[in-house]
Design an enzyme around this catalytic site. Structure first.
Site: not given
Ligand code: UT7
Length: 319
Positions: A246, A114, A276
């Site tokens: 994020h 990520c 996500n």
């Protein structure tokens, strides 16, 4: 004058198919209410059969190049962040290079899950600052839903597919990437990993996550790395025009905004619509807010991300 990497343009691409929380509730023991309350996610995009990470990446890149007014053959570096490459090798970046008809320079992948886009941005920025590249495509692209265990409701509801890209160009002046800050701590491996791989099991494997543990690390490590970016530039939080975080969990995003006294008007949020998307999450959010005119030239943008490794980082950019 300092040589810096200026973001000339950004682009995004999301697969057509949208899967809502209610859709997921039909196939597993979950509810729209639980997912929205715990994460802020309402829906995610899922790649079609035969649609690979490289396809999403190439489409986002074409849009970024168009927004930047840069021709593909001007690009001499492609850095693609992904955890879901088309194949074990070669680098998905080389597939994208071929799709864009680019025959010069270098193309390679970066793996920091990520945090991948922040890592890829740092790598490309350092190439540019060192004079080894002039024009770089930095991409975050994932077909993350392909590595989910659809029997694990604790992870299956959290992720989506997509791609975002930015075009960087060397320039001398005040604008551009002002600093990047990367960290990792391999001791926290078990908090978030995939239980497979070419060297260990010979199978691709599925995402495994200790959600609460990752949450705690995210809150403290992201706060630290934002502060590190501010300190490195002698700036105070009130000088931040935009936080582009994020997009993993709305509660983590809100926590960061609150810690730094940023009103919600200064925070770009896409987690509700994209879930996500791992390495694609920051460039998707960045492309949206640059594209709709919220982020303007000259403004100070802080980006941050954390993921498996654990690996995390931040960058401070004057647009
Ligand atoms: O991008 C990489 C970084 N990743 C992250 O930042 C993720 C960080 N972690 C999180 O976002 C949160 O920890 C989660 C959203 C993953 C989970 O939220 P939580 O508030 O930490 O919930 P939990 O895991 O402690 O689970 C609470 C309850 C459990 O039930 P019991 O044991 O209390 O009865 C779970 O079994 O919620 C249950 N649960 C669900 N219920 C309905 C877990 N997943 C689901 C689900 N639907 N999908």
């Amino acid at each position: 004058m300092t040589r810096r990497s200026v973001i000339l343009g950004a682009g995004a691409y999301l697969p057509e198919r949208v899967v809502t929380n209610d859709d997921l509730a039909k196939q597993m023991d979950t509810t729209d209410e639980w997912i929205v309350q715990r994460t802020g996610i309402r829906q995610r995009h899922v790649a079609a059969e035969g649609e690979f990470t490289s396809h999403l990446a190439a489409k986002a890149s074409e849009r970024a190049l168009a927004a930047a007014g840069v021709k593909a053959n001007e690009v001499d570096l492609i850095v693609l962040a992904t955890t879901t490459p088309d194949e074990t090798f070669p680098a998905t970046a080389t597939r994208v290079q071929a799709m864009l008809d680019i025959t010069r320079g270098a193309a390679f992948d970066v793996q920091a899950v990520c945090a991948g886009f922040v890592y890829a941005l740092a790598v490309a920025d350092n190439f540019i600052k060192a004079g080894q590249a002039e024009t770089a495509l930095v991409i975050g692209a994932e077909t993350f839903t392909r590595i989910l265990d659809w029997n694990d409701r604790g992870t299956a509801v959290l992720f989506g597919d997509g791609a975002g890209a930015v075009v960087l160009r060397a320039a001398y002046g005040d604008r551009g990437v002002l600093s990047t800050h990367l960290h990792s701590d391999g001791r926290t491996h078990d908090a978030l990993y995939v239980d497979g791989g070419p060297s260990s099991t010979g199978k691709v494997g599925h995402v495994r996550m200790a959600g609460k543990e990752v949450f705690k690390h995210a809150v403290s490590k992201l706060a630290q790395v934002i502060q590190e970016a501010l300190d490195a530039n002698g700036m105070a939080a009130k000088e931040i025009d935009w936080l582009v975080p994020h997009q993993a969990n709305r509660r983590i995003i809100d926590g960061m905004a609150e810690k730094y006294g940023l009103p919600k008007e200064k925070v770009v949020v896409t987690v509700d619509r994209h879930a996500n998307t791992s390495a694609a999450s920051v460039p998707l959010a960045l492309a949206e807010a640059i594209g709709d005119g919220r982020i303007k030239p000259g403004q100070i943008v802080v980006i941050e991300a954390i993921g498996g490794g654990l690996a995390w980082g931040a960058a401070l950019v004057r647009m």
